[in-house]
Enzyme design. Structure first.
Site, PDB file in Angstrom:
ATOM      1  N   CYS A 184       0.844  -1.194   0.000  1.00 25.95           N
ATOM      2  CA  CYS A 184       0.000   0.000   0.000  1.00 25.95           C
ATOM      3  C   CYS A 184       0.875   1.238   0.000  1.00 25.95           C
ATOM      4  O   CYS A 184       1.851   1.296   0.754  1.00 25.95           O
ATOM      5  CB  CYS A 184      -0.897  -0.019   1.238  1.00 25.95           C
ATOM      6  N   HIS A 205      -9.024  -4.069  -2.201  1.00 24.41           N
ATOM      7  CA  HIS A 205      -8.062  -3.282  -1.420  1.00 24.41           C
ATOM      8  C   HIS A 205      -8.470  -1.798  -1.420  1.00 24.41           C
ATOM      9  O   HIS A 205      -8.514  -1.152  -0.365  1.00 24.41           O
ATOM     10  CB  HIS A 205      -6.654  -3.461  -2.003  1.00 24.41           C
ATOM     11  N   GLU A 206      -8.799  -1.274  -2.614  1.00 23.02           N
ATOM     12  CA  GLU A 206      -9.174   0.142  -2.707  1.00 23.02           C
ATOM     13  C   GLU A 206     -10.533   0.390  -2.047  1.00 23.02           C
ATOM     14  O   GLU A 206     -10.739   1.424  -1.407  1.00 23.02           O
ATOM     15  CB  GLU A 206      -9.202   0.607  -4.167  1.00 23.02           C
ATOM     16  N   HIS A 245     -10.190   1.044   1.472  1.00 22.57           N
ATOM     17  CA  HIS A 245      -9.740   2.403   1.809  1.00 22.57           C
ATOM     18  C   HIS A 245     -10.911   3.365   1.998  1.00 22.57           C
ATOM     19  O   HIS A 245     -10.853   4.239   2.868  1.00 22.57           O
ATOM     20  CB  HIS A 245      -8.816   2.969   0.720  1.00 22.57           C
TER      21      HIS A 245
HETATM   22 ZN    ZN Z   1      -3.667   0.924  -0.189  1.00 23.40          ZN
END
Ligand code: ZN
Length: 177
Positions: free
Chosen positions: A101, A143-144, A147
């Site tokens: 990341c 993953h995004e 966020h």
């Molecule tokens: Zn990330």
């Protein structure tokens, strides 16, 4: 001209909030933000970046998979801005994979993710899209998506023994080549 934005590093509260929905994807401020995120991500050699990572708590990220030094096995894909993303379904079949990341430099962790997902998002022109992703792209999207929920990949690592430095990760790839 797009400008490089500062990337929020782990510890910045903006990475831990739930991002706000974007009412008007075509708003000039959103378009500028997307352009800035594209150059910021490319400069950092990333395959994705979420708005909270550049201190904007908005439900927006970019997925831009391509083979690169940090992810030599990544597939090629045109960088795509995804606004107000949703995960519609996720396969029970999960796969472990090493993630990194831009907000947590130098670290990789083994994360279990659904191998296939169905998603919905709006494009930068406001059009609605429904798409299915598998494997690496499914991983980047998840993953995004984390966020914009205030979650980072190390939250999903089962044990601290499943963390390694990026340097050791690259070394392990080379030794298996
Ligand atoms: Zn990330």
């Amino acid at each position: 001209m797009p400008i490089l934005r500062q990337i929020a590093q782990l510890g910045q509260p903006v990475l831990r909030g739930v991002a706000e929905k974007i009412a008007d994807p075509e708003a000039p401020a959103v378009q500028t933000l997307i352009d800035d995120m594209l150059v910021t991500m490319a400069d950092a050699d990333g395959v994705g970046i979420a708005a909270p990572q550049v201190f904007e708590p908005l439900s927006l990220f970019i997925v831009a998979s391509r083979p690169n030094q940090r992810y030599p096995g990544a597939p090629e894909m045109v960088p795509t801005a995804m606004i107000n993303p949703e995960i519609l379904w996720a396969s029970d079949e999960k796969e472990p994979g090493w993630e990194g990341c831009l907000s947590i430099p130098g670290l990789r962790g083994l994360v279990l993710r659904s191998r296939k997902i169905g998603v919905r998002y709006q494009t930068r022109t406001g059009a609605a899209r429904e798409v299915e992703y598998a494997d690496f792209l499914a991983r980047v999207f998840q993953h995004e998506f984390d966020h914009v929920q205030g979650v980072v990949f190390i939250d999903r690592v089962e044990s601290t023994r499943e963390l390694m430095t990026e340097k050791e990760y690259i070394r392990s790839l080379q030794s298996h080549a």
